[in-house]
Design a protein around this motif. Structure first.
Motif, PDB file in Angstrom:
ATOM      1  N   VAL A   1      38.907 -27.820   2.410  1.00 19.56           N
ATOM      2  CA  VAL A   1      37.712 -27.751   1.554  1.00 19.56           C
ATOM      3  C   VAL A   1      37.303 -29.174   1.154  1.00 19.56           C
ATOM      4  O   VAL A   1      36.122 -29.554   1.265  1.00 19.56           O
ATOM      5  CB  VAL A   1      37.985 -26.889   0.296  1.00 19.56           C
ATOM      6  CG1 VAL A   1      36.827 -27.004  -0.691  1.00 19.56           C
ATOM      7  CG2 VAL A   1      38.233 -25.429   0.680  1.00 19.56           C
ATOM      8  N   ASP A   2      38.275 -29.988   0.732  1.00 19.88           N
ATOM      9  CA  ASP A   2      37.964 -31.374   0.334  1.00 19.88           C
ATOM     10  C   ASP A   2      37.401 -32.167   1.505  1.00 19.88           C
ATOM     11  O   ASP A   2      36.448 -32.940   1.351  1.00 19.88           O
ATOM     12  CB  ASP A   2      39.229 -32.076  -0.194  1.00 19.88           C
ATOM     13  CG  ASP A   2      39.578 -31.598  -1.598  1.00 19.88           C
ATOM     14  OD1 ASP A   2      38.701 -30.997  -2.251  1.00 19.88           O
ATOM     15  OD2 ASP A   2      40.736 -31.804  -2.020  1.00 19.88           O
ATOM     16  N   ALA A   3      37.995 -31.977   2.674  1.00 23.25           N
ATOM     17  CA  ALA A   3      37.532 -32.723   3.859  1.00 23.25           C
ATOM     18  C   ALA A   3      36.106 -32.308   4.216  1.00 23.25           C
ATOM     19  O   ALA A   3      35.287 -33.149   4.613  1.00 23.25           O
ATOM     20  CB  ALA A   3      38.475 -32.488   5.031  1.00 23.25           C
TER      21      ALA A   3
ATOM     22  N   SER B   1      28.137 -29.948  -1.818  1.00 25.62           N
ATOM     23  CA  SER B   1      29.084 -29.209  -2.650  1.00 25.62           C
ATOM     24  C   SER B   1      29.472 -27.913  -1.938  1.00 25.62           C
ATOM     25  O   SER B   1      28.682 -27.348  -1.168  1.00 25.62           O
ATOM     26  CB  SER B   1      28.461 -28.893  -4.008  1.00 25.62           C
ATOM     27  OG  SER B   1      27.359 -28.061  -3.819  1.00 25.62           O
TER      28      SER B   1
ATOM     29  N   ARG C   1      33.815 -31.200   2.101  1.00 24.79           N
ATOM     30  CA  ARG C   1      32.924 -31.832   1.092  1.00 24.79           C
ATOM     31  C   ARG C   1      32.682 -33.287   1.469  1.00 24.79           C
ATOM     32  O   ARG C   1      31.561 -33.795   1.369  1.00 24.79           O
ATOM     33  CB  ARG C   1      33.572 -31.750  -0.295  1.00 24.79           C
ATOM     34  CG  ARG C   1      33.545 -30.339  -0.876  1.00 24.79           C
ATOM     35  CD  ARG C   1      34.229 -30.327  -2.243  1.00 24.79           C
ATOM     36  NE  ARG C   1      34.172 -29.005  -2.855  1.00 24.79           N
ATOM     37  CZ  ARG C   1      35.194 -28.413  -3.482  1.00 24.79           C
ATOM     38  NH1 ARG C   1      36.362 -29.039  -3.598  1.00 24.79           N
ATOM     39  NH2 ARG C   1      35.058 -27.216  -3.996  1.00 24.79           N
ATOM     40  N   ALA C   2      33.750 -34.001   1.901  1.00 23.98           N
ATOM     41  CA  ALA C   2      33.610 -35.433   2.227  1.00 23.98           C
ATOM     42  C   ALA C   2      32.733 -35.632   3.458  1.00 23.98           C
ATOM     43  O   ALA C   2      31.850 -36.496   3.465  1.00 23.98           O
ATOM     44  CB  ALA C   2      34.998 -36.050   2.447  1.00 23.98           C
TER      45      ALA C   2
ATOM     46  N   ASP D   1      50.400 -27.262  -2.094  1.00 21.10           N
ATOM     47  CA  ASP D   1      49.310 -27.020  -3.054  1.00 21.10           C
ATOM     48  C   ASP D   1      49.034 -25.523  -3.259  1.00 21.10           C
ATOM     49  O   ASP D   1      48.048 -25.160  -3.896  1.00 21.10           O
ATOM     50  CB  ASP D   1      48.037 -27.772  -2.646  1.00 21.10           C
ATOM     51  CG  ASP D   1      47.437 -27.273  -1.325  1.00 21.10           C
ATOM     52  OD1 ASP D   1      47.885 -26.226  -0.821  1.00 21.10           O
ATOM     53  OD2 ASP D   1      46.522 -27.934  -0.808  1.00 21.10           O
TER      54      ASP D   1
ATOM     55  N   LEU E   1      42.954 -25.858   0.996  1.00 15.52           N
ATOM     56  CA  LEU E   1      42.323 -26.676  -0.056  1.00 15.52           C
ATOM     57  C   LEU E   1      42.043 -28.100   0.441  1.00 15.52           C
ATOM     58  O   LEU E   1      41.015 -28.695   0.105  1.00 15.52           O
ATOM     59  CB  LEU E   1      43.199 -26.688  -1.314  1.00 15.52           C
ATOM     60  CG  LEU E   1      43.294 -25.318  -2.017  1.00 15.52           C
ATOM     61  CD1 LEU E   1      44.262 -25.375  -3.206  1.00 15.52           C
ATOM     62  CD2 LEU E   1      41.918 -24.826  -2.493  1.00 15.52           C
ATOM     63  N   GLU E   2      42.955 -28.634   1.273  1.00 12.69           N
ATOM     64  CA  GLU E   2      42.678 -29.948   1.888  1.00 12.69           C
ATOM     65  C   GLU E   2      41.447 -29.855   2.796  1.00 12.69           C
ATOM     66  O   GLU E   2      40.629 -30.784   2.859  1.00 12.69           O
ATOM     67  CB  GLU E   2      43.885 -30.414   2.719  1.00 12.69           C
ATOM     68  CG  GLU E   2      45.066 -30.860   1.877  1.00 12.69           C
ATOM     69  CD  GLU E   2      46.324 -31.089   2.708  1.00 12.69           C
ATOM     70  OE1 GLU E   2      47.213 -31.800   2.214  1.00 12.69           O
ATOM     71  OE2 GLU E   2      46.437 -30.545   3.826  1.00 12.69           O
TER      72      GLU E   2
END
Ligand code: NAD
Length: 348
Positions: free
Chosen positions: A273-275, A283, A277-278, A227, A270-271
């Motif tokens: 960052v998503d984790a 945000s 957020r989850a 990514d 980036l993964e």
């Protein structure tokens, strides 16, 4: 006989943990005490937190003061040392290489001399993935080329070499544990990452989720990775602490042995960052920034030697577990050890 996490419980250890008020060192110290061993922290508190050390266990001083350390080791009848004290920031080492050579190399040499003078036979030292050549194919093995890019990595490799030389000449047993990215917090929620000047990715992301930082910077998005973001290997401090306990008693295959410690799996920024957020349900604003000098694209550990030598495998280093523990700690202690969050604030 083994304790419930598989660490031999026969040997009674008396361990001095240098850097024992720091993030990794204090986790090792608490794990040793919990397992019934004697352990004390030596730390100059330049980056550590006295509150991370149980009462009466902290000796304040500089790891480069060999004579003082020798006396301390003799007085405490120490039979092993965990050497975690160091200056440990890659970007800072580019600005202040002299300080890094002084603490990381001279400090290690002083520890080695003091151990020999005091008759302590086993050293477990904190090393790092930063000793390897940049751009190696993942996963990285211990016999891959050592060719550090930064003063931090170079000073840590020099410390390893000083320890290897000393071990061969003075009959010491040394285990150098090369951590990839130490992460997470104690399961009790009472201890975690707390630095006055934070540069580590997970606390920075969690602070952004808490609204304490406006934006999280991703250093480069055109790396040769799926990514485009850097890939790192995150290992929990619970797993690290257990590896240190094993390394204090494991049969040593040679006077000096280096072992990688990681989860053995890569996660891109980036993964991550998503984790975050989850896990947090909040945000997290992100912006791209220039790549940092000295940052490799991918750092993932081959951890088979740690299994073969120490009988160690990570058990708490799945990303959701690491982030859940780090989030619980960060939310309850947004100001680190100084002041827990009062009930009912935005941080709780
Ligand atoms: N955190 C990571 O991801 C990571 C990764 C690889 C290796 N390491 C290594 O692990 C060790 C611990 O790192 P950490 O993340 O816990 O850092 P940290 O800064 O929390 O801990 C280092 C401790 O050493 C102490 N210290 C510094 N200079 C000293 C001196 N001259 N005398 C006595 N004490 C001194 C600091 O006060 C601090 O408590 C370091 O050796 C570091 O190089 C850490």
């Amino acid at each position: 006989m083994h304790s419930d996490d598989g660490v031999p419980s026969g040997a009674h250890l008396r361990v001095l943990v240098t850097g024992g008020a720091g993030y990794v060192g204090s986790a090792c110290l608490r794990a040793l005490l919990k397992a019934g061993h004697e352990a004390w922290a030596l730390d100059d508190l330049s980056a550590g937190n006295a509150a991370a050390v149980p009462d009466g266990r902290l000796f304040e001083g500089d790891v480069r003061e060999c004579a003082w350390m020798t006396g301390l080791m003799q007085r405490l009848r120490v039979n092993a040392v965990i050497h975690a004290a160091a200056l440990a920031s890659v970007p800072e080492s580019l600005e202040n290489p002299g300080g890094y050579w002084s603490v990381n190399l001279d400090g290690t040499r002083a520890v080695l001399e003091a151990m020999t003078a005091a008759g302590a036979a086993r050293l477990v030292m904190s090393s790092t993935a930063a000793v390897y050549r940049s751009g190696l194919t993942a996963p990285i093995r211990e016999d891959d080329p050592l060719d550090p890019e930064t003063p931090y990595g170079a000073s840590k490799l020099a410390a390893e070499l000083a320890a290897r030389d000393h071990a061969r000449r003075h009959g010491l047993q040394v285990m150098a544990l090369r951590y990839f990215n130490a992460a997470g917090a104690d399961a009790d929620g009472l201890h975690g990452e707390a630095r006055a000047h934070e540069t580590h990715v997970i606390p920075l992301l969690l602070d952004t989720a808490l609204g304490r930082r406006p934006i999280f910077e991703v250093f480069g998005t055109r790396w040769p990775t799926p990514d485009g973001a850097c890939v790192r290997d995150y290992v929990s401090i619970t797993d690290l602490a257990r590896a240190h306990r094993l390394a204090l008693t494991a049969p040593a295959p040679a006077p000096f042995t280096a072992c990688n410690l990681g989860a053995g799996a890569g996660v891109s920024v980036l993964e991550l960052v998503d984790a975050v957020r989850a896990i947090t349900g909040r945000s997290v604003s992100v912006r791209e920034a220039a790549p940092r000098p000295g940052d490799p694209a991918v750092l993932v550990a081959d951890i088979s030697r740690a299994h073969a030598v120490l009988g160690w495998r990570p058990g708490h280093s799945a990303l959701p577990d690491i982030l859940a523990s780090a989030w619980a700690w960060r939310r309850s202690h947004p100001n680190g050890y100084d002041a827990p969050a009062p009930a009912g604030t935005g941080a709780s």
